[in-house]
Enzyme design. Structure first.
Site, PDB file in Angstrom:
ATOM      1  N   ASN A   7       0.796  -1.109  -0.027  1.00 45.98           N
ATOM      2  CA  ASN A   7      -0.135   0.007   0.162  1.00 45.98           C
ATOM      3  C   ASN A   7       0.932   1.247  -0.127  1.00 45.98           C
ATOM      4  O   ASN A   7       1.476   1.590   1.141  1.00 45.98           O
ATOM      5  CB  ASN A   7      -0.953  -0.188   1.260  1.00 45.98           C
ATOM      6  N   LYS A   9      -0.039   4.121  -0.329  1.00 46.25           N
ATOM      7  CA  LYS A   9      -0.680   5.403   0.025  1.00 46.25           C
ATOM      8  C   LYS A   9      -0.463   6.425  -0.723  1.00 46.25           C
ATOM      9  O   LYS A   9      -0.334   6.321  -1.990  1.00 46.25           O
ATOM     10  CB  LYS A   9      -0.275   5.734   1.655  1.00 46.25           C
ATOM     11  N   GLU A 100      -7.033   5.140   7.619  1.00 42.92           N
ATOM     12  CA  GLU A 100      -6.739   6.345   7.415  1.00 42.92           C
ATOM     13  C   GLU A 100      -8.034   7.155   6.417  1.00 42.92           C
ATOM     14  O   GLU A 100      -8.060   8.047   6.592  1.00 42.92           O
ATOM     15  CB  GLU A 100      -5.647   6.646   6.521  1.00 42.92           C
ATOM     16  N   GLU A 147      -5.779  -4.507  10.897  1.00 45.09           N
ATOM     17  CA  GLU A 147      -4.932  -3.447  10.990  1.00 45.09           C
ATOM     18  C   GLU A 147      -5.130  -2.625  12.132  1.00 45.09           C
ATOM     19  O   GLU A 147      -6.018  -1.810  11.903  1.00 45.09           O
ATOM     20  CB  GLU A 147      -4.848  -2.691   9.702  1.00 45.09           C
ATOM     21  N   GLY A 153       2.048   2.456  10.905  1.00 45.24           N
ATOM     22  CA  GLY A 153       3.264   3.736  10.826  1.00 45.24           C
ATOM     23  C   GLY A 153       3.929   3.909  11.981  1.00 45.24           C
ATOM     24  O   GLY A 153       4.394   4.932  11.873  1.00 45.24           O
ATOM     25  N   SER A 184       3.352  -1.796  10.649  1.00 45.71           N
ATOM     26  CA  SER A 184       4.754  -1.750  10.475  1.00 45.71           C
ATOM     27  C   SER A 184       5.237  -3.083  10.314  1.00 45.71           C
ATOM     28  O   SER A 184       6.098  -3.479  11.304  1.00 45.71           O
ATOM     29  CB  SER A 184       4.792  -1.326  12.034  1.00 45.71           C
TER      30      SER A 184
HETATM   31  P1  PGA Z   1       2.762   0.535   7.953  1.00 44.32           P
HETATM   32  O1  PGA Z   1       1.005   0.679   6.963  1.00 44.32           O
HETATM   33  O2  PGA Z   1       3.219  -0.815   7.052  1.00 44.32           O
HETATM   34  O3  PGA Z   1       3.331   1.830   6.992  1.00 44.32           O
HETATM   35  O4  PGA Z   1       2.473   0.541   9.177  1.00 44.32           O
HETATM   36  C1  PGA Z   1       0.347  -0.259   6.866  1.00 44.32           C
HETATM   37  C2  PGA Z   1      -1.025   0.005   6.263  1.00 44.32           C
HETATM   38  O5  PGA Z   1      -1.448   1.244   6.872  1.00 44.32           O
HETATM   39  O6  PGA Z   1      -1.497  -0.727   5.653  1.00 44.32           O
END
Ligand code: PGA
Length: 224
Positions: A7, A9, A100, A147, A153, A184
């Site tokens: 992802n 983003k 998000e 998640e 993050g 993460s």
């Molecule tokens: P991250 O994001 O690996 O940066 O923690 C995962 C996600 O939001 O799907």
């Protein structure tokens, strides 16, 4: 089958997208490394989907494409929206219900359920994000991504034991057989998340932006 989903983003410019696929292609050397039993899905921004599609074709990569969002409405008079029908021509997967989007763009269960329905009609597989066991799950979801918000993050991943526990809860309660984990995940923790049969893969955000890091994740999921 393990699912490794990237992802991206709201990241990357055109040249960075080109660089990513170019580097991933040379690192992975798919003539020698075939991805048996792994489905790799990359989810760039909408504006880079077409470019990503042409790069996947150019390098003949065993990578599927996904979108990060979809309109809760059909095609029509909805300025600025990208409908499931449009996406159906370009991608196989769509992420729906990421925290998000729930938190920053006020997406509620009703909208998310509509999105899943339209995605299904357009032939897309929904990767539906849940934040915990209490998150409502609609019908017609292909993959659940567990998640927890606190793990996204932050560099603080959920434990493999807890993810496996949530995964088996979801599989018992719903007619869903694919549950992955996101939050993460890195090349240093991937091994812990794929060793259990209960969990069917991961969704990586930050760690997927760098092709080298992402390849280290994919590589560890390969079965000989
Ligand atoms: P991250 O994001 O690996 O940066 O923690 C995962 C996600 O939001 O799907």
């Amino acid at each position: 089958m393990k699912y490794i989903i990237a992802n991206w983003k709201s990241n990357k410019q055109v040249e960075e997208v080109k660089d990513w696929f170019n580097k991933f292609h040379s690192l992975a050397n798919f003539k020698q490394n075939n991805l048996n039993d792994i489905e790799v899905v990359v989810c760039p921004s909408f504006v880079h989907l077409q470019l990503a599609r042409s790069l996947i074709n150019k390098y003949n990569l065993p990578i599927k494409l996904g979108a990060q969002n979809v309109s809760p409405e059909t095609s029509g008079a909805y300025t600025g929206e990208i409908s499931a029908e449009m996406l159906g021509e370009l991608v196989g997967y769509v992420i729906i219900g990421h925290s998000e989007r729930r938190d920053n763009f006020s997406e509620n269960d009703k909208m998310l359920f509509q999105k899943v329905g339209l995605a299904k009609e357009a032939g897309l597989k929904s990767i539906f994000c849940i934040q915990g066991k209490e998150t409502l799950i609609p019908n017609n979801v292909s993959i659940i991504a567990y998640e927890p918000v606190w793990a996204i993050g932050t560099g603080k991943a959920e434990t493999p034991e807890n993810t496996a526990e949530v995964a088996s809860y979801v599989k018992r309660k719903y007619p869903i057989d694919t549950v992955i984990y996101g939050g993460s995940v890195t090349k240093d923790t991937i091994a812990d998340f794929i060793k259990t049969d209960t969990l069917d893969g991961v969704l990586a955000g930050g760690a997927s932006l760098d092709p080298d890091h992402f390849w280290q994740i994919v590589r560890q999921c390969q079965v000989d």
